[in-house]
Design an enzyme around this catalytic site. Structure first.
Site, mmCIF file in Angstrom:
data_model
loop_
_atom_site.group_PDB
_atom_site.id
_atom_site.type_symbol
_atom_site.label_atom_id
_atom_site.label_comp_id
_atom_site.label_asym_id
_atom_site.label_seq_id
_atom_site.Cartn_x
_atom_site.Cartn_y
_atom_site.Cartn_z
ATOM 1 N N LYS A 15 -69.565 16.347 37.577
ATOM 2 C CA LYS A 15 -70.486 17.589 37.502
ATOM 3 C C LYS A 15 -70.702 17.936 35.968
ATOM 4 O O LYS A 15 -71.846 18.094 35.558
ATOM 5 C CB LYS A 15 -69.690 18.446 38.212
ATOM 6 C CG LYS A 15 -69.633 18.336 39.742
ATOM 7 C CD LYS A 15 -69.016 19.240 40.573
ATOM 8 C CE LYS A 15 -67.602 19.590 39.768
ATOM 9 N NZ LYS A 15 -66.371 18.517 40.006
ATOM 10 N N GLU A 84 -68.161 24.363 35.806
ATOM 11 C CA GLU A 84 -66.986 25.193 36.445
ATOM 12 C C GLU A 84 -67.351 26.592 37.035
ATOM 13 O O GLU A 84 -66.591 27.451 36.848
ATOM 14 C CB GLU A 84 -65.933 25.254 35.255
ATOM 15 C CG GLU A 84 -65.457 23.790 34.704
ATOM 16 C CD GLU A 84 -64.867 23.043 35.763
ATOM 17 O OE1 GLU A 84 -64.648 23.308 36.861
ATOM 18 O OE2 GLU A 84 -64.863 21.654 35.042
ATOM 19 N N ALA A 85 -68.423 26.625 37.596
ATOM 20 C CA ALA A 85 -68.945 27.791 38.310
ATOM 21 C C ALA A 85 -67.951 28.356 39.365
ATOM 22 O O ALA A 85 -68.072 29.431 39.993
ATOM 23 C CB ALA A 85 -70.347 27.515 38.929
ATOM 24 N N GLN A 86 -67.266 27.635 39.769
ATOM 25 C CA GLN A 86 -66.300 28.126 41.161
ATOM 26 C C GLN A 86 -65.296 29.225 40.372
ATOM 27 O O GLN A 86 -64.856 30.035 41.065
ATOM 28 C CB GLN A 86 -65.374 26.999 41.627
ATOM 29 C CG GLN A 86 -64.237 26.367 40.554
ATOM 30 C CD GLN A 86 -64.705 25.402 39.731
ATOM 31 O OE1 GLN A 86 -65.949 25.134 39.585
ATOM 32 N NE2 GLN A 86 -63.775 24.890 39.080
ATOM 33 N N CYS A 144 -60.180 5.207 49.935
ATOM 34 C CA CYS A 144 -60.788 4.811 50.890
ATOM 35 C C CYS A 144 -62.213 4.608 50.409
ATOM 36 O O CYS A 144 -62.676 5.054 49.193
ATOM 37 C CB CYS A 144 -60.674 4.934 52.235
ATOM 38 S SG CYS A 144 -61.495 6.684 52.319
ATOM 39 N N MET A 167 -55.104 25.906 38.673
ATOM 40 C CA MET A 167 -54.211 25.278 37.909
ATOM 41 C C MET A 167 -55.158 24.098 37.347
ATOM 42 O O MET A 167 -55.644 23.332 38.016
ATOM 43 C CB MET A 167 -53.131 24.461 38.697
ATOM 44 C CG MET A 167 -52.197 23.754 37.678
ATOM 45 S SD MET A 167 -50.926 22.544 38.663
ATOM 46 C CE MET A 167 -51.872 21.309 38.785
ATOM 47 N N GLY A 169 -56.264 21.273 35.459
ATOM 48 C CA GLY A 169 -56.017 19.962 35.501
ATOM 49 C C GLY A 169 -56.976 18.702 35.585
ATOM 50 O O GLY A 169 -58.127 19.016 35.957
ATOM 51 N N TYR A 174 -55.046 16.286 40.040
ATOM 52 C CA TYR A 174 -56.173 16.003 41.222
ATOM 53 C C TYR A 174 -56.735 14.857 41.435
ATOM 54 O O TYR A 174 -57.229 14.151 40.464
ATOM 55 C CB TYR A 174 -57.245 17.208 40.924
ATOM 56 C CG TYR A 174 -56.805 18.634 40.727
ATOM 57 C CD1 TYR A 174 -56.364 19.414 41.891
ATOM 58 C CD2 TYR A 174 -56.371 19.278 39.562
ATOM 59 C CE1 TYR A 174 -56.070 20.749 42.003
ATOM 60 C CE2 TYR A 174 -56.171 20.532 39.590
ATOM 61 C CZ TYR A 174 -55.966 21.114 40.801
ATOM 62 O OH TYR A 174 -55.293 22.491 40.586
#
Length: 196
Positions: A15, A84-86, A144, A167, A169, A174
Site C-alpha cells: 500500500k 495508513e488511513a485506518q 500458503c 500496535m 509494527g 504482523y
C-alpha cells in the site's frame, strides 16, 4: 467529478509503495499532490511515508488539530493521498469527503481494512461506508498460496490473539495470511492455552 477512493489490503501488500508511486506519477507530470499520514504511525518516524523496500517521502502529519479541508482549500492540489488511513477518525474521514465534494479534489486513502482480530478500524469503517470507490490491494498468504485477507499479530514468532487494537509494527509483528491459515493458527493458540 472527483471521487474518494479507499484502497485497502493486508499488511505487506504494498500500500505505501502504491502511495509513493501514485505521488510520483502526479509529480512527474508537474501536478501537485498533498501526502498525509496519521501521527500514530511512527514506525519509520513521523512525517514521512516509507515503504518496506526503503523508498521514503515527506508527508503532512494528521493530528487532532490539523484542518485538512482548510489546507486543501489553500493549496488546491491535483490529488490528495493518505497512507495508513485506518487510523483516521470519523471526522477526519468526513473531512476527506468534504474535500472531494466541495473542492472537487480526488482523495485516495490507503490502509488496512481490519485489525489482527478481524475487527474494523474506525477509519476503515467510515471509509468503507463513505468512499465512492473501494479497491483491494492484494498480496499472498505468508503460509500458503491463497490471497491474504487477514493480519496476524505475532510475538516472538508465535501468533497472538489478544491485546490493544493498535500496535505499530512491521514483519516482526504482523504477517499477511488468508482466513483459513488465520483460523488454524487461532485454534492452535487456543489449544495451547487450554493445555497449560
Amino acid at each position: 467529478m472527483a471521487k474518494l477512493y479507499f484502497r485497502y489490503g493486508a499488511m505487506n501488500s504494498g500500500k505505501s509503495i502504491e502511495v509513493l508511486r501514485t505521488a510520483h506519477n502526479y509529480e512527474e507530470q508537474g501536478k501537485q499532490v498533498l501526502l498525509f499520514t496519521p501521527a500514530v504511525d511512527d514506525r519509520y518516524g513521523t512525517g514521512a511515508i516509507t515503504s518496506r523496500i526503503g523508498i521514503r517521502k515527506e508527508a503532512i502529519v494528521i493530528t487532532a488539530k490539523l484542518d485538512m479541508f482548510k489546507l486543501a482549500e489553500r493549496e488546491m492540489p491535483n490529488c490528495i493521498l493518505v497512507d495508513e488511513a485506518q487510523f483516521l477518525n470519523e471526522q477526519q474521514v468526513r473531512s476527506l469527503c468534504d474535500i472531494v465534494d466541495e473542492l472537487d479534489i480526488p482523495v485516495i486513502a490507503y490502509g488496512l481494512r481490519a485489525d489482527f482480530l478481524g475487527k474494523l478500524f474506525e477509519g476503515s469503517y467510515h471509509l468503507l461506508a463513505l468512499a465512492d470507490k473501494i479497491e483491494e490491494v492484494k498480496t499472498v498468504c505468508w503460509h500458503c498460496q491463497s490471497k491474504a485477507t487477514m493480519n496476524m499479530r505475532c510475538k516472538d514468532g508465535e501468533p497472538v490473539f489478544e491485546g490493544e487494537q493498535i500496535m505499530i509494527g512491521g514483519n516482526e509483528s504482523y504477517l499477511p495470511v488468508c482466513r483459513k491459515c488465520y483460523g488454524l493458527a487461532r485454534k492452535k493458540a487456543a489449544a495451547r492455552i487450554a493445555g497449560r
